[in-house]
Enzyme design. Structure first.
Site, PDB file in Angstrom:
ATOM      1  CG  ASP A 123     -10.777  52.221  45.830  1.00 18.99           C
ATOM      2  OD1 ASP A 123     -10.457  51.092  45.423  1.00 18.99           O
ATOM      3  OD2 ASP A 123     -10.103  53.244  45.602  1.00 18.99           O
ATOM      4  CG  ASP A 130      -6.529  48.370  45.906  1.00 17.43           C
ATOM      5  OD1 ASP A 130      -6.039  49.333  45.278  1.00 17.43           O
ATOM      6  OD2 ASP A 130      -5.923  47.771  46.822  1.00 17.43           O
ATOM      7  CD  GLU A 189     -25.261  47.612  32.469  1.00 25.72           C
ATOM      8  OE1 GLU A 189     -24.416  46.877  31.953  1.00 25.72           O
ATOM      9  OE2 GLU A 189     -26.059  48.308  31.810  1.00 25.72           O
ATOM     10  CG  HIS A 232      -4.990  56.956  44.569  1.00 26.80           C
ATOM     11  ND1 HIS A 232      -5.674  56.313  43.565  1.00 26.80           N
ATOM     12  CD2 HIS A 232      -4.618  55.989  45.430  1.00 26.80           C
ATOM     13  CE1 HIS A 232      -5.716  55.025  43.816  1.00 26.80           C
ATOM     14  NE2 HIS A 232      -5.084  54.793  44.945  1.00 26.80           N
ATOM     15  CG  ASP A 233      -1.538  54.595  43.716  1.00 28.28           C
ATOM     16  OD1 ASP A 233      -1.469  55.025  44.881  1.00 28.28           O
ATOM     17  OD2 ASP A 233      -2.201  53.592  43.404  1.00 28.28           O
TER      18      ASP A 233
END
Length: 533
Positions: A98, A200, A262, A329-330
């Protein structure tokens, strides 16, 4: 089968605090993730995305970064991360981190310098503005967590901007030194062997240069959360953000060009489809996968799903590869939104649509949102706007691994409570049950790996009627049919002539009726995958 790895695999999101604790402090960590890599490889996913692991005060549980090139001691060390990366790669698993470029912690050394004085060389690394004429905030922008997005700094006599918590000041991405520093952060992790990033709040990263007021939202209703009172017209999704995305893409692509494998960029972008498409880029490419969240919020009806799928497919640019998300997670878990029976149908939809699917940890067990008592609330969003059910703690609870104490997650009390049904709803028990949703996920992921039609084939809508949705996936001479029953009644579906001799590959019921005389009996809450012969 020359498609890039990120097109053919499924991605699995890990919330590290809640996956596996290895040192008995009640919080998951990197060694805990490493301990469970065999489970992930056996599940059939091809990549793991790990939510933030950087040093942080944990005001927003890692999304307030105090050091971009290290690991928080709660999660382990850089050596632990390097070991996890090696072990994952040995098992054929890619690892994504992340990346949180929009804002840092207010304890990051950059911000400590920035707020030291107006003359500090890092002052303009963040967004500082003088008060309005009345002495108040520079404009009417609202934090996504409620309240003004501007925080007064008494020492220097200016406001700084924070799209989220006041402890998360936004970086000034119009400053070349900020861009250079953050691109170096990307290179730091890519050089270590990370296979890509989930970026994010990518659409937040640039703000209108003159900071005008945001207009009121005509659709706002009390209870929606204060952030929705205004349209974020000037505080998000500015045209210049695509130049930033293009430069990030060039950095990622340079590793593949040098023969180092890649790398993939996934953008978190909550925007309507027509605006989402711009993040694929034009002549200069953008991110590989702008996250497509339509399945999270849309009505669970056949006609609505069909319209969303075909509309999204039609909107994709020529080089754009689709992707689908059921939860993260939200947002509330799919089993909470749709119920256990339809969570199984949703699994089939997610893993048979064209494009890269992203799974959220625990959804393969049918985990539902966990009730959190007021004294147990940890999420700052719930603490700031209590009673609106905006808190994210219910979807971030520990992974239940077995029926031992604390579900095998930790020998200490977990940082959040477990799901109440963990003695039965856990990996060990469900892995032994041939009819469990975990077994269904494993079978679906194995089918995706085995059938190019599912992993990289094209999509064709066949039928939408009442509660049923039927489509085909095709690659070369391979033709598969997926049929979903979104309701409680059974339905008789007549298959097209070319599929009248189809055989059953998978059913959510486990004992599906065979296709007879070109007719499929689709039972209540059933989804099936057929092979045309």
């Amino acid at each position: 089968m020359s498609a890039p790895w990120w097109q053919g695999c499924a991605i699995y999101q890990i919330y590290p605090r809640s996956f596996q604790d290895s040192n008995d402090d009640g919080i998951g960590d990197l060694k805990g993730i490493a301990r469970r890599l065999d489970y992930l490889a056996g599940l059939g996913v091809g990549a793991i995305w790990i939510s933030p692991i950087y040093p942080s005060p944990m005001v927003d549980f890692g999304y307030d970064v105090a050091h971009y090139c290290d690991v928080d001691p709660r999660f382990g060390t850089l050596a632990d991360f390097d070991d996890l990366l090696v072990q994952a790669h040995r098992r054929g698993l890619k690892v994504l981190l992340d990346f949180v470029p929009n804002h840092s912690s207010d304890q990051h050394p950059w911000f400590v310098e920035s707020r030291a004085s107006r003359e500090n060389q890092k002052r303009d690394w963040y967004i500082w503005r003088d008060p309005a004429a009345d002495g108040g905030p520079p404009n009417n922008w609202i934090s996504d967590f409620g309240g003004s997005a501007w925080q007064w700094d008494e020492a220097t006599g200016q406001y700084y901007y924070h799209a989220f918590l006041k402890e998360q000041p936004d970086l000034n991405w119009r400053h070349p030194a900020v861009q250079a520093a953050m691109y170096d952060v990307m290179r730091f992790w890519l050089d270590r062997g990370v296979d890509g990033f989930r970026i994010d709040v990518l659409w937040h990263m640039l703000k209108a240069a003159d900071f005008p007021d945001n207009p009121p939202n005509p659709a706002y209703r009390p209870g929606m959360g204060e952030m929705h009172r205004l349209l974020q017209r000037h505080s998000t999704d500015q045209p210049e953000v695509h130049l930033i995305a293009a430069e990030m893409r060039e950095i990622a692509d340079s590793y593949g060009a040098r023969g180092q494998g890649e790398r993939v960029l996934i953008g978190e972008i909550y925007l309507p489809v027509e605006r989402l498409m711009h993040y694929y880029g034009g002549e200069r490419r953008g991110v590989h996968l702008p996250f497509n969240f339509q399945l999270v919020d849309m009505p669970w009806r056949a006609a609505a799903l069909a319209a969303a799928i075909t509309g999204y497919e039609a909107a994709l640019p020529p080089r754009g590869w689709p992707n689908w998300v059921l939860g993260n997670h939200d947002r509330p878990r799919v089993a909470t939104r749709r119920g256990q029976a339809q969570a199984r149908v949703a699994a089939v939809l997610l893993l048979t649509l064209r494009g890269t699917p992203t799974l959220y940890y625990g959804d393969e067990l049918g985990l539902s949102d966990v009730a959190i008592e007021p004294s147990q609330v940890r999420d700052p969003r719930e603490l700031r706007e209590p009673g609106l059910a905006l808190g994210r703690d219910p979807v971030r609870t520990p992974m239940p691994w077995d029926d031992s104490d604390n579900a095998g997650f930790s020998r200490a009390r977990p940082w959040l409570p477990l799901n109440a049904d963990w003695p039965a709803r856990n990996v060990m028990r469900m892995a032994e049950d041939p009819q469990s949703i975990l077994t269904l996920y494993r079978r679906l992921l194995a089918l995706r790996c085995d059938r190019p039609a599912l992993s990289i084939g094209d999509f064709a809508l066949l039928n939408v009627a009442d509660e049923t949705l039927v489509y085909a996936r095709r690659h070369g001479t391979e033709r598969l049919i997926v049929a979903l029953n979104l309701g409680e009644r059974q339905h008789r579906l007549e298959l097209p002539d070319w599929a009248r001799g189809s055989r059953m590959l998978l059913s959510t019921t486990g004992d599906a009726a065979p296709v007879e005389a070109g007719v499929l009996l689709l039972r209540s809450n059933e989804a099936v995958v057929l092979e045309a012969r």
